[in-house]
Scaffold this active site. Structure first.
Site, PDB file in Angstrom:
ATOM      1  CG  HIS A 179      -2.084  -0.876   1.849  1.00 47.40           C
ATOM      2  ND1 HIS A 179      -2.614  -1.420   0.839  1.00 47.40           N
ATOM      3  CD2 HIS A 179      -1.772  -2.248   2.225  1.00 47.40           C
ATOM      4  CE1 HIS A 179      -3.138  -2.764   1.860  1.00 47.40           C
ATOM      5  NE2 HIS A 179      -2.591  -3.338   2.642  1.00 47.40           N
ATOM      6  CG  PHE A 180      -0.332   4.451  -0.442  1.00 48.98           C
ATOM      7  CD1 PHE A 180      -1.114   4.967  -1.681  1.00 48.98           C
ATOM      8  CD2 PHE A 180      -1.670   3.545   0.296  1.00 48.98           C
ATOM      9  CE1 PHE A 180      -2.640   5.059  -2.039  1.00 48.98           C
ATOM     10  CE2 PHE A 180      -2.799   3.544   0.046  1.00 48.98           C
ATOM     11  CZ  PHE A 180      -3.659   4.904  -1.681  1.00 48.98           C
TER      12      PHE A 180
END
Length: 220
Positions: free
Chosen positions: A117-118
């Site tokens: 995630h990110f």
């Protein structure tokens, strides 16, 4: 570069020869693309060249919104999820996750790595089954743009590189929204607390709470 083999199980990466033969950081990070080019001819028939110099195992799951640069290998059963950006010169192992809006550049991800995630991973090595929490990144350029120096096990190593992210050992957990500063080295089996800003060396089997509080993990 002997310390690398103490922190990384080279049987869990296709780039084992590149790492084991390196005498300097430049021998790794300036040659990832060249390594992929030379390795392409040795890939078995289960790898498909989906774009020029982008080789993906047929069992990998690639989201239609993922974007690739040149010189990339994606291993078996790996997931590259929506809006991931693999800029190039990247070796991604088997059973990995490169998740939503993550960016990978000039790096080696061992088998089982999760950057879901990110996350940003630049000019870095992530060891076997390393996990980066949401928003955790490797910073690969110093603010003054000077050459990166690595401090590990009481030794100072000059790299000659302007760009160098982190060397992260096997089975490391990096907490959400942490920053691994240029040249950071995290020993195997260590845990970094969320929201940490890590510089220098974290010994193996440690818990990093802050620069002044690094404790040894207890063994039962």
């Amino acid at each position: 570069m002997e310390f690398l083999t103490n922190f990384l199980d080279l049987s869990h990466t296709r780039a084992n020869k590149l790492i084991s033969s390196a005498r300097s950081f430049a021998d790794i990070f300036e040659k990832i693309g060249e390594f992929i080019t030379s390795t392409a001819a040795e890939l078995d028939e289960d790898f498909i060249e989906i774009y020029p110099s982008v080789f993906v195992h047929k069992t990998a799951q690639i989201a239609p919104s993922a974007v690739f640069g040149k010189n990339v290998i994606i291993g078996a059963y790996t997931q590259v999820r929506h809006c991931a950006f693999i800029r190039g010169n990247a070796v991604v192992g088997e059973n990995c996750v490169v998740g939503n809006s993550c960016e990978i550049k000039n790096s080696i991800l061992f088998d089982g790595v999760q950057v879901p995630h990110f996350n940003y991973v630049g000019d870095s090595i992530l060891g076997y089954r390393t996990h980066l929490g949401a928003g955790a990144i490797t910073s690969n350029v110093k603010s003054d743009k000077s050459l990166v120096t690595v401090f590990v096990e009481g030794e100072t190593l000059t790299t000659g590189l302007k760009k160098l992210g982190a060397i992260v050992g096997d089975f490391v957990e990096i907490g959400c929204n942490s920053v691994l500063n240029p040249g950071a080295v995290i020993g195997k089996n260590s845990t970094v607390y969320p929201l940490s800003c890590v510089r220098g060396f974290v010994p193996p089997d440690s818990i990093y709470k802050s620069k002044s509080e690094i404790i040894k993990k207890s063994r039962l």
